[in-house]
Design a protein around this motif. Structure first.
Motif, short mmCIF file in Angstrom:
data_model
loop_
_atom_site.label_atom_id
_atom_site.label_comp_id
_atom_site.label_asym_id
_atom_site.label_seq_id
_atom_site.Cartn_x
_atom_site.Cartn_y
_atom_site.Cartn_z
N ASP A 32 -8.42 -13.06 -31.64
CA ASP A 32 -8.30 -13.43 -32.80
C ASP A 32 -7.85 -12.56 -33.61
O ASP A 32 -6.90 -12.94 -34.55
CB ASP A 32 -9.91 -14.13 -33.38
CG ASP A 32 -10.06 -15.28 -32.46
OD1 ASP A 32 -9.23 -16.05 -31.78
OD2 ASP A 32 -11.27 -15.37 -32.51
N TYR A 33 -7.99 -11.24 -33.64
CA TYR A 33 -7.44 -10.52 -34.72
C TYR A 33 -6.15 -9.91 -34.29
O TYR A 33 -5.21 -10.27 -35.11
CB TYR A 33 -8.30 -8.79 -34.45
CG TYR A 33 -7.63 -7.82 -35.16
CD1 TYR A 33 -7.85 -7.77 -36.48
CD2 TYR A 33 -6.93 -6.96 -34.37
CE1 TYR A 33 -7.17 -6.54 -37.05
CE2 TYR A 33 -6.50 -5.81 -35.20
CZ TYR A 33 -6.41 -5.65 -36.54
OH TYR A 33 -6.00 -4.74 -37.01
N LYS A 34 -5.74 -9.87 -33.23
CA LYS A 34 -4.15 -9.75 -32.81
C LYS A 34 -3.35 -10.99 -33.24
O LYS A 34 -2.35 -10.68 -33.92
CB LYS A 34 -4.13 -9.56 -31.43
CG LYS A 34 -2.75 -8.99 -30.73
CD LYS A 34 -2.81 -8.80 -29.33
CE LYS A 34 -1.66 -8.17 -28.89
NZ LYS A 34 -1.30 -7.88 -27.58
N LYS A 35 -3.88 -12.09 -33.18
CA LYS A 35 -3.03 -13.37 -33.35
C LYS A 35 -3.01 -13.55 -35.21
O LYS A 35 -2.06 -14.03 -35.75
CB LYS A 35 -3.88 -14.43 -32.98
CG LYS A 35 -3.67 -14.78 -31.59
CD LYS A 35 -4.54 -16.07 -31.03
CE LYS A 35 -4.46 -16.28 -29.59
NZ LYS A 35 -5.46 -17.48 -29.10
N SER A 36 -3.97 -12.90 -35.68
CA SER A 36 -4.13 -12.93 -37.27
C SER A 36 -3.03 -12.05 -37.90
O SER A 36 -2.89 -11.94 -38.97
CB SER A 36 -5.25 -12.82 -37.75
OG SER A 36 -5.81 -11.53 -37.84
#
Length: 93
Positions: free
Chosen positions: A46-50
């Motif tokens: 989720d962090y990487k996608k954000s």
């Protein structure tokens, strides 16, 4: 002698909005974005996608921001310094 120098603020205002300057800003932001995504810790991804790049209009120029919008971003940044390292490395060329 140097005390007589008066900078032309209008010229600087125009220079900071030139396409070449904005292209350089975009290039550095893209490098930082790629580095941040490449070194992002992956738990749920989720962090990487954000992690994203966006623009903001400042008083004298357009500014590129690389940011993470995941709710856990602040905690992850505090522990890893991922965005800070990515931005710092992109600025060194």
């Amino acid at each position: 002698m140097a005390r007589d120098f008066v900078p032309d603020q209008a010229w600087f205002d125009q220079a900071l909005r030139m396409p070449g300057v904005e292209a350089l800003v975009d290039e550095v932001a893209d490098e930082a974005l790629a580095a941040a995504k490449a070194s992002a810790p992956v738990d749920s991804a989720d962090y990487k996608k954000s992690i994203r790049k966006r623009y903001r209009q400042a008083r004298y120029r357009r500014v590129a921001l690389v940011e993470a919008t995941d709710p856990k971003s602040l905690l992850i940044e505090a522990k890893t310094g991922n965005l800070a390292r990515s931005l710092k490395s992109a600025g060194r060329r």
